[in-house]
Design an enzyme around this catalytic site. Structure first.
Site, PDB file in Angstrom:
ATOM      1  N   ARG A  52       0.819  -0.882   0.255  1.00 14.98           N
ATOM      2  CA  ARG A  52      -0.071  -0.177   0.250  1.00 14.98           C
ATOM      3  C   ARG A  52       0.784   1.574   0.096  1.00 14.98           C
ATOM      4  O   ARG A  52       0.708   1.868  -0.221  1.00 14.98           O
ATOM      5  CB  ARG A  52      -1.259   0.642   1.184  1.00 14.98           C
ATOM      6  N   TYR A 104     -10.456  21.024 -13.462  1.00 16.08           N
ATOM      7  CA  TYR A 104     -11.901  20.022 -13.413  1.00 16.08           C
ATOM      8  C   TYR A 104     -12.325  19.945 -13.418  1.00 16.08           C
ATOM      9  O   TYR A 104     -12.367  20.298 -11.919  1.00 16.08           O
ATOM     10  CB  TYR A 104     -10.706  19.041 -13.478  1.00 16.08           C
ATOM     11  N   ASP A 177      -2.052  21.256 -12.209  1.00 14.34           N
ATOM     12  CA  ASP A 177      -2.214  20.989 -12.717  1.00 14.34           C
ATOM     13  C   ASP A 177      -1.785  20.846 -13.910  1.00 14.34           C
ATOM     14  O   ASP A 177      -2.343  22.037 -14.812  1.00 14.34           O
ATOM     15  CB  ASP A 177      -4.180  21.082 -12.843  1.00 14.34           C
ATOM     16  N   LYS A 202      -4.597  10.172 -18.305  1.00  8.62           N
ATOM     17  CA  LYS A 202      -5.133  10.938 -20.057  1.00  8.62           C
ATOM     18  C   LYS A 202      -3.965  11.339 -21.118  1.00  8.62           C
ATOM     19  O   LYS A 202      -3.276   9.651 -21.350  1.00  8.62           O
ATOM     20  CB  LYS A 202      -5.398  13.004 -19.157  1.00  8.62           C
TER      21      LYS A 202
END
Length: 384
Positions: A52, A104, A177, A202
């Site tokens: 993890r 976004y 971003d 993306k």
């Protein structure tokens, strides 16, 4: 492979030149282990405890992305949203945040709901106006300035260097971003950013077969340590196979982005003169409001994303999208296939997206085919 010797395109193509020492394979293997053996004295000299928090498959993607962005470290996440929200969860209730109005939509909604309910003070500004950012920043109270550039779906461009100076003067960090620009076109850390975020679903992956996110840090500091802890404690880590797919996608990042940029520039110029298009939004057009800034901080192209505003309003825009054949009506961007979307329908009430806007993600198809297909759809919608 020495990252100081070769260009970023070479580092990406060969995934840092890593070769499996056991088999001499030129493609890294997938390490599926979820846990790791302790030493006899109960220590973990391997540096690995539990998947993890880390896995060798994560290392390959993270090391490659950090090198491409010019950062010190990278962290990959289970989604772009988990990567982005970690940057805000690393703050404390009562902290002030300045964020782009255009960004976004899912992150904007999260900031308006969960983040404010949790206790962050979020102020939205026109990030393409340096004066608006400067006016919103509160010295000593603002902890993070968050911009997206070019910003989805109007592709307005923020001046990273100028906003970094504003943020740092006030004692705040700058998060960028850079999903649309990718490290092929812009490396925000070189312009003063502290954190770079990617929806790796993306362009980094580029094949519409993976959900992923990533952060790249300019340095390893207390804030970076919080981001690492948040990822481990919330469990927002990728699966091993997904991490391998992400690395696979990054190997073709540079040629894919270069192709998309050329096609998008061509389409933007041709549709700017189309009789059924009222406006084309694309940083590569000289008349676009953010063109000068984009030309300064985007090297090698202006991205594969553009939007067209259709004459006749919302009805005509939706009718146009309904009549395409080559373009695919689907949410997302940055894949090898070209996508078209009536964005306001997705974002819903409160969106800053004009209702007549169609968002275009340009893939690697023939640019003439893409133009002809959208041209016939515009004409058929107009004549309907």
């Amino acid at each position: 492979m020495s990252k100081k010797t070769f260009a970023p395109a070479s580092l990406a193509a060969q995934a840092m030149g890593w070769v499996d020492p056991a088999t001499r394979a030129v493609v890294p293997p997938i390490h599926m282990a979820s846990t790791y053996l302790r030493d006899e004295d109960n220590a973990y000299r391997s540096g690995r405890v539990y998947a993890r928090a880390d896995n060798p498959t994560f290392d390959h993607a993270e090391t490659t992305l950090a090198a491409l962005e010019g950062g010190v470290k990278a962290l990959i996440f289970s989604s772009g949203m988990s990567a982005a929200t970690a940057c805000f969860l690393a703050l404390a209730p009562g902290d002030h945040v300045v964020a782009s109005k255009v960004m976004y939509w899912a992150l904007r909604n999260w900031l308006l709901t969960f983040a404010t309910q949790w206790g962050l003070e979020v102020e939205f500004v026109d990030a393409d106006r340096n004066d608006a950012v400067a006016a919103a920043v509160k010295p000593g109270k603002t902890k993070l300035v968050w911009i997206e550039t070019p910003a989805n779906p109007t592709w307005c461009v923020a001046d990273i260097a100028a906003i970094a100076a504003i943020a740092h003067k006030a004692g705040a960090l700058l998060g960028v971003d850079s999903t649309v620009a990718t490290p092929v076109l812009t490396r925000p850390i070189e312009h003063g950013a502290d954190i770079v975020m990617h929806s790796a679903t993306k362009y980094l992956n580029g094949h519409s077969d993976l959900i992923a996110g990533a952060l790249v840090g300019a340095r390893e500091d207390a804030y970076w340590a919080k981001l690492r802890t948040i990822r481990a404690q919330l469990g927002t880590v990728m699966g091993q196979h997904e991490a391998w797919l992400l690395l696979r996608g990054m190997r073709t990042l540079f040629p894919r982005v270069a192709w998309a940029c050329r096609s998008a520039q061509s389409l933007a110029e041709r549709f700017a003169a189309h009789p059924m298009v009222s406006e084309v939004l694309y940083p590569g057009l000289p008349g676009f409001a953010g063109h000068a800034t984009a030309a300064r901080q985007m090297k090698g192209g202006f991205g594969g994303m553009l939007s067209v505003r259709v004459k006749g309003g919302e009805r005509a825009a939706i009718a146009t999208a309904a009549r395409v054949e080559l373009w695919k009506r689907a949410t997302s961007l940055g894949g090898v296939e070209s996508l078209i979307e009536h964005r306001a329908s997705i974002e819903g009430p409160g969106t800053p997206c004009p209702p007549d806007l169609l968002r275009l993600s340009v893939g690697v198809e023939d640019a003439n085919d893409l133009f002809d297909d959208l041209d016939q759809a515009l004409k058929r919608a107009h004549n309907a």
